[in-house]
Motif scaffolding. Structure first.
Motif, mmCIF file in Angstrom:
data_model
loop_
_atom_site.group_PDB
_atom_site.id
_atom_site.type_symbol
_atom_site.label_atom_id
_atom_site.label_comp_id
_atom_site.label_asym_id
_atom_site.label_seq_id
_atom_site.Cartn_x
_atom_site.Cartn_y
_atom_site.Cartn_z
ATOM 1 N N ARG A 115 38.397 60.663 61.551
ATOM 2 C CA ARG A 115 39.187 59.477 61.878
ATOM 3 C C ARG A 115 38.727 58.259 61.078
ATOM 4 O O ARG A 115 39.534 57.391 60.730
ATOM 5 C CB ARG A 115 39.081 59.161 63.372
ATOM 6 N N LYS A 116 37.432 58.193 60.801
ATOM 7 C CA LYS A 116 36.877 57.010 60.133
ATOM 8 C C LYS A 116 36.562 57.241 58.665
ATOM 9 O O LYS A 116 36.300 56.274 57.942
ATOM 10 C CB LYS A 116 35.603 56.556 60.865
ATOM 11 N N SER A 117 36.569 58.488 58.207
ATOM 12 C CA SER A 117 36.137 58.760 56.838
ATOM 13 C C SER A 117 37.253 59.234 55.915
ATOM 14 O O SER A 117 37.258 58.908 54.728
ATOM 15 C CB SER A 117 35.018 59.811 56.846
ATOM 16 N N LEU A 118 38.227 59.991 56.431
ATOM 17 C CA LEU A 118 39.188 60.671 55.562
ATOM 18 C C LEU A 118 40.228 59.692 55.002
ATOM 19 O O LEU A 118 40.938 59.023 55.755
ATOM 20 C CB LEU A 118 39.889 61.786 56.339
ATOM 21 N N HIS A 119 40.310 59.642 53.659
ATOM 22 C CA HIS A 119 41.256 58.765 52.980
ATOM 23 C C HIS A 119 42.414 59.540 52.360
ATOM 24 O O HIS A 119 43.530 59.009 52.271
ATOM 25 C CB HIS A 119 40.554 57.974 51.870
ATOM 26 N N SER A 120 42.160 60.763 51.921
ATOM 27 C CA SER A 120 43.180 61.534 51.213
ATOM 28 C C SER A 120 43.235 62.950 51.778
ATOM 29 O O SER A 120 42.203 63.607 51.911
ATOM 30 C CB SER A 120 42.864 61.580 49.707
ATOM 31 N N LEU A 121 44.460 63.419 52.106
ATOM 32 C CA LEU A 121 44.650 64.753 52.679
ATOM 33 C C LEU A 121 45.846 65.408 52.015
ATOM 34 O O LEU A 121 46.945 64.859 52.019
ATOM 35 C CB LEU A 121 44.863 64.650 54.194
ATOM 36 N N ASP A 122 45.625 66.592 51.442
ATOM 37 C CA ASP A 122 46.688 67.359 50.789
ATOM 38 C C ASP A 122 46.878 68.671 51.533
ATOM 39 O O ASP A 122 46.025 69.562 51.474
ATOM 40 C CB ASP A 122 46.321 67.621 49.322
ATOM 41 N N LEU A 123 47.991 68.782 52.262
ATOM 42 C CA LEU A 123 48.331 69.996 53.003
ATOM 43 C C LEU A 123 49.579 70.657 52.423
ATOM 44 O O LEU A 123 50.225 71.462 53.088
ATOM 45 C CB LEU A 123 48.572 69.665 54.479
ATOM 46 N N SER A 124 49.933 70.327 51.201
ATOM 47 C CA SER A 124 51.163 70.844 50.607
ATOM 48 C C SER A 124 51.082 72.351 50.350
ATOM 49 O O SER A 124 50.004 72.919 50.189
ATOM 50 C CB SER A 124 51.465 70.103 49.298
ATOM 51 N N GLN A 125 52.259 72.977 50.343
ATOM 52 C CA GLN A 125 52.407 74.418 50.123
ATOM 53 C C GLN A 125 51.592 75.238 51.125
ATOM 54 O O GLN A 125 50.735 76.037 50.761
ATOM 55 C CB GLN A 125 52.036 74.798 48.682
ATOM 56 N N ASN A 126 51.880 74.997 52.401
ATOM 57 C CA ASN A 126 51.325 75.799 53.475
ATOM 58 C C ASN A 126 52.473 76.232 54.388
ATOM 59 O O ASN A 126 53.635 76.266 53.947
ATOM 60 C CB ASN A 126 50.254 75.010 54.235
ATOM 61 N N LYS A 127 52.177 76.568 55.641
ATOM 62 C CA LYS A 127 53.208 77.051 56.557
ATOM 63 C C LYS A 127 53.226 76.235 57.850
ATOM 64 O O LYS A 127 53.487 76.755 58.926
ATOM 65 C CB LYS A 127 52.967 78.532 56.878
#
Length: 416
Positions: A222-234
């Protein structure tokens, strides 16, 4: 006794001779020990370029210890002969304190027999090399099966390795800032990913994920994550708690099976880049209008035609006692939690909708869809379809017939 750190040995005689030392710190290993012939405790400073190192006698030879910044892993040992300052940095604070205490005892010849001394021999090359902070693995044959990952890693990429799950050894890398596990076969994320307290970038592009767990949304991410890539999943849907990742600036959800976005997505105040192209979104959540984006891509979603005049009415008159009390709890910001209410009621309150008047509604509301121009929330918008459109339907909620009637009046006036 040994202390890994960075060290710079500076001569105090150079300025008097009109010379300047470079003073560059290098990865070093400091050792306290006695030479074979005795003669008190000596300090050995070894680096990668000079593994045999330089020895300095400590008995009655320490002029001063500078320890103001010892909590930051910094200190300076000033010797009388030769006239040098040994400047230490990037050391473990607790190890540094113990090491300086030993230096002080050796200087005053106090309790030397109680000191834990090391052999004054050149260290191994691995002990003085700069810690490895980056590792890139792009094939299965290069993946380390018999050795651990360096604990100092800050950036780890393990792509095209056919990983079916996240290697638990990765979850011990407490300094990890960027983790790239794209192009694998990962189906599930363990909750312990949330223990990576420094993690800022997580790339899970092209895997087989079906969900993003609530446990991760409630973790230190919650306090650290700046970038998240979940593309091409289900992934079909993200939990409502996903919006607790309030430091996110980049979010990629392309090429999934999303049928909805988190309805409180507007809480992601730091979000600037959002991509959810080629999913199955029929409409956008009401909170979408609260976003302030630089770039937005929603191309290839089967958005429905807005129907503001055909509402979905789930209103009960009179309202139930549960609805009244739930609305009051949210509207008056009354604190609640599992210690006060049953957990299912807490979940319901977390999922409360917001009417256009600002009031809350739980299970009794009127719902409809209206058109929103995406340029109102994003500076750059990728066309929604091949027809050049930049508009999409968004959900609207109304807590009463009165609020819906006011909306209809404004809507009908705008289209006259």
């Amino acid at each position: 006794m040994r202390l890994p750190c960075e060290a710079a040995v500076l001569s105090r005689l150079l300025p008097s001779a009109g010379l300047r030392g470079l003073g560059r710190a290098a990865r070093a290993l400091l050792s306290l020990g006695k030479p074979p012939g005795g003669g008190g405790v000596w300090l050995l400073v070894s680096t990668a370029r000079d593994r045999p190192g330089t020895k300095y006698q400590l008995r009655e030879n320490v002029e001063q210890l500078f320890t103001k910044f010892v909590e930051e892993g910094k200190a300076t040992i000033r010797l009388k002969e030769p006239a040098v300052d040994i400047c230490l940095s990037k050391a473990d604070a607790s190890l540094l304190k113990a090491f300086l205490s030993a230096v002080k005892l050796a200087n005053h010849r106090t309790n030397e027999e109680s000191l834990t001394l090391s052999a004054l021999v050149p260290p191994k090359a691995s002990e003085v090399e700069k810690p490895k902070t980056r590792m890139i693995i792009t094939s299965r044959k290069d993946y380390p099966l018999t050795r651990n990952f360096p604990y100092s890693l800050e950036h780890l990429q393990a792509s095209y390795c056919k990983l079916a799950r996240i290697d638990m050894r990765m979850l011990c890398l407490r300094s990890l800032r960027k983790l790239d596990l794209s192009h694998n076969c990962i189906k599930k994320l363990p909750a312990t990913v949330g223990d990576l307290t420094c993690l800022q970038e997580l790339n899970l592009h092209n895997n087989q994920l079906e969900k993003f767990s609530v446990a991760l949304c409630n973790s230190t991410l919650r306090k650290s994550l700046h970038s998240l890539d979940l593309s091409q999943n289900k992934i079909r849907a993200l939990p409502a708690q996903f919006c607790q990742l309030q430091e996110l600036t980049h979010l990629k959800l392309d090429d999934n099976e999303l049928i909805r976005l988190p309805f409180k997505i507007g809480l992601l105040k730091q979000l600037r880049f959002l991509s959810a192209a080629r999913n199955k979104l029929p409409f956008l959540p009401d909170g979408f209008a609260k976003l302030s984006l630089e770039n937005l891509d929603l191309f290839g979603n089967p958005f429905e035609q807005p129907r503001p005049l055909i509402p979905d009415i789930q209103l009960k008159i009179p309202l139930t006692l549960l609805e009244y009390s739930a609305r009051a709890t949210v509207n008056f910001r009354i604190p609640y939690g599992p210690h006060v209410l049953p957990s299912h009621l807490c979940d319901d309150l977390d999922m409360s909708k917001t009417c256009q008047c600002g009031g809350a509604c739980l299970s009794c509301f009127i719902q409809t869809t209206v058109t929103m121009n995406l340029h109102s929330v994003a500076h750059t918008v990728v066309l929604v379809d091949n027809m050049g459109g930049t508009e999409a339907p968004t959900l609207r909620y109304f807590c009463s017939l009165t609020c819906y009637s006011r909306f209809l009046d404004r809507h009908l006036q705008s289209i006259r």
